[in-house]
Design a protein around this motif. Structure first.
Motif, PDB file in Angstrom:
ATOM      1  N   ASP A  83       0.820  -1.219   0.000  1.00 39.93           N
ATOM      2  CA  ASP A  83       0.000   0.000   0.000  1.00 39.93           C
ATOM      3  C   ASP A  83       0.848   1.259   0.000  1.00 39.93           C
ATOM      4  OD1 ASP A  83      -2.566  -1.457   0.552  1.00 39.93           O
ATOM      5  OD2 ASP A  83      -1.433  -2.000   2.351  1.00 39.93           O
ATOM      6  N   LEU A  84       2.011   1.196   0.642  1.00 36.87           N
ATOM      7  CA  LEU A  84       2.882   2.363   0.765  1.00 36.87           C
ATOM      8  C   LEU A  84       4.307   1.938   0.425  1.00 36.87           C
ATOM      9  CD1 LEU A  84       3.173   5.363   1.799  1.00 36.87           C
ATOM     10  CD2 LEU A  84       3.794   4.367   4.015  1.00 36.87           C
ATOM     11  N   VAL A  85       4.970   2.747  -0.388  1.00 35.72           N
ATOM     12  CA  VAL A  85       6.361   2.463  -0.771  1.00 35.72           C
ATOM     13  C   VAL A  85       7.269   3.428  -0.018  1.00 35.72           C
ATOM     14  CG1 VAL A  85       8.000   2.329  -2.695  1.00 35.72           C
ATOM     15  CG2 VAL A  85       5.578   1.768  -3.076  1.00 35.72           C
ATOM     16  N   CYS A  86       8.237   2.894   0.708  1.00 30.74           N
ATOM     17  CA  CYS A  86       9.183   3.741   1.438  1.00 30.74           C
ATOM     18  C   CYS A  86      10.576   3.570   0.840  1.00 30.74           C
ATOM     19  CB  CYS A  86       9.227   3.356   2.916  1.00 30.74           C
ATOM     20  SG  CYS A  86       7.721   3.804   3.794  1.00 30.74           S
ATOM     21  N   LEU A  87      11.123   4.666   0.338  1.00 32.78           N
ATOM     22  CA  LEU A  87      12.504   4.646  -0.135  1.00 32.78           C
ATOM     23  C   LEU A  87      13.406   4.863   1.078  1.00 32.78           C
ATOM     24  CD1 LEU A  87      12.268   6.860  -3.362  1.00 32.78           C
ATOM     25  CD2 LEU A  87      11.496   4.519  -2.986  1.00 32.78           C
ATOM     26  N   ALA A  88      14.427   4.054   1.179  1.00 32.25           N
ATOM     27  CA  ALA A  88      15.309   4.127   2.348  1.00 32.25           C
ATOM     28  C   ALA A  88      16.747   3.938   1.873  1.00 32.25           C
ATOM     29  CB  ALA A  88      14.919   3.058   3.366  1.00 32.25           C
ATOM     30  N   GLY A  89      17.317   5.047   1.395  1.00 35.50           N
ATOM     31  CA  GLY A  89      18.654   4.940   0.820  1.00 35.50           C
ATOM     32  C   GLY A  89      18.606   4.252  -0.531  1.00 35.50           C
ATOM     33  N   GLN A 101       1.885   4.998 -10.514  1.00 34.87           N
ATOM     34  CA  GLN A 101       1.285   3.753  -9.996  1.00 34.87           C
ATOM     35  C   GLN A 101       0.915   3.866  -8.515  1.00 34.87           C
ATOM     36  OE1 GLN A 101       0.718   1.358 -12.405  1.00 34.87           O
ATOM     37  NE2 GLN A 101       1.620   3.072 -13.516  1.00 34.87           N
ATOM     38  N   PHE A 102       1.609   4.772  -7.801  1.00 33.03           N
ATOM     39  CA  PHE A 102       1.423   4.878  -6.352  1.00 33.03           C
ATOM     40  C   PHE A 102       1.205   6.337  -5.953  1.00 33.03           C
ATOM     41  CE2 PHE A 102       4.095   1.176  -7.183  1.00 33.03           C
ATOM     42  CZ  PHE A 102       3.462   0.182  -6.452  1.00 33.03           C
ATOM     43  N   PRO A 103       0.075   6.932  -6.374  1.00 32.88           N
ATOM     44  CA  PRO A 103      -0.126   8.358  -6.089  1.00 32.88           C
ATOM     45  C   PRO A 103      -0.195   8.631  -4.587  1.00 32.88           C
ATOM     46  CG  PRO A 103      -2.092   7.363  -7.064  1.00 32.88           C
ATOM     47  CD  PRO A 103      -1.027   6.330  -7.120  1.00 32.88           C
ATOM     48  N   GLN A 104       0.601   9.573  -4.137  1.00 35.93           N
ATOM     49  CA  GLN A 104       0.699   9.916  -2.704  1.00 35.93           C
ATOM     50  C   GLN A 104       0.956   8.688  -1.842  1.00 35.93           C
ATOM     51  OE1 GLN A 104      -2.674  12.313  -1.532  1.00 35.93           O
ATOM     52  NE2 GLN A 104      -2.244  13.821  -3.103  1.00 35.93           N
ATOM     53  N   ARG A 105       1.683   7.761  -2.423  1.00 36.58           N
ATOM     54  CA  ARG A 105       1.953   6.500  -1.720  1.00 36.58           C
ATOM     55  C   ARG A 105       3.438   6.145  -1.773  1.00 36.58           C
ATOM     56  NH1 ARG A 105      -2.367   7.493  -0.288  1.00 36.58           N
ATOM     57  NH2 ARG A 105      -4.241   6.230  -0.259  1.00 36.58           N
TER      58      ARG A 105
END
Ligand code: GRF
Length: 201
Positions: A83-89, A101-105
């Motif tokens: 549901d949520l994509v988190c970029l971490a480095g 594909q992931f608006p505001q997500r």
């Protein structure tokens, strides 16, 4: 929003670990890291995910056109119903297609007070510029580098005797704290976006 998080990383993975820890400790209620994806073989973050029993995938990006690669990443995220994509480095720009594909997500964490010092080595940039305060930023991601609407920031004082390593370590502590807070707020849907302004509701 449902609460399955996908993490994209390229390296160490301390922000991933902080989010995983926050999920496990109930600081992001009901949330879980569903999958971790790295574009780098041998990224320590992948080993950390495996140690926690979290599904981990390496997708090599070398030589692939940006959107072709992003479609592979999105397919894995969809497979895990993220549901949520988190970029971490995560050391790659995302294509416009992926962002759509992931608006505001999609969230990212950056080690400066954006819009100051985007890009690589933000802590070194801050020291060289001579700012007295720097910090970190969690922001929504668009197809530009370190540029989307700002969700959370924390300030860190620069000391006269700071080195890049010492400053980086103090900023990292704040990164881990505000990333959890930002993810929780976004998953709770407790925000409105007006222009570039993200406001808690
Ligand atoms: C962090 O400083 C983050 O802000 C930046 O890349 C670094 C990643 O560190 N985007 P880690 O892999 O989460 O330890």
């Amino acid at each position: 929003m449902a609460r399955r998080i996908g993490v994209l990383l390229s390296g160490r993975g301390s922000n991933f670990e902080a989010l995983a820890e926050s999920c496990a400790a109930g600081r992001i209620p009901g949330a879980e890291i569903a999958v971790v994806i790295s574009n780098q073989d041998g990224a320590p973050g992948i080993v950390r995910a495996q140690a926690r029993g979290i599904p981990a995938r390496v997708l090599q990006s070398k030589g692939l056109q940006r959107e072709v690669y992003d479609r592979q990443v999105a397919a894995v995220l969809q497979e895990y119903k993220v549901d949520l994509v988190c970029l971490a480095g995560y050391m790659r720009l995302l294509s416009r297609w992926f962002v759509a594909q992931f608006p505001q997500r999609i969230l990212n964490i950056h080690p400066s007070l954006l819009p100051a010092f985007p890009g690589l080595e933000a802590q070194r940039q801050a020291l060289e510029h001579g700012v007295k305060w720097t910090g970190c930023t969690v922001h929504f991601v668009d197809e530009n580098l370190d540029a989307g609407p700002i969700v959370a920031q924390a300030a860190v004082a620069v000391r006269d005797d700071d080195t890049p390593d010492a400053l980086t370590a103090r900023i990292l502590t704040e990164e881990h704290r505000i990333y959890t807070e930002a993810v929780r707020m976004v998953l709770d849907g407790r925000f409105n976006i007006a222009g570039r302004r993200v406001m808690t509701s």
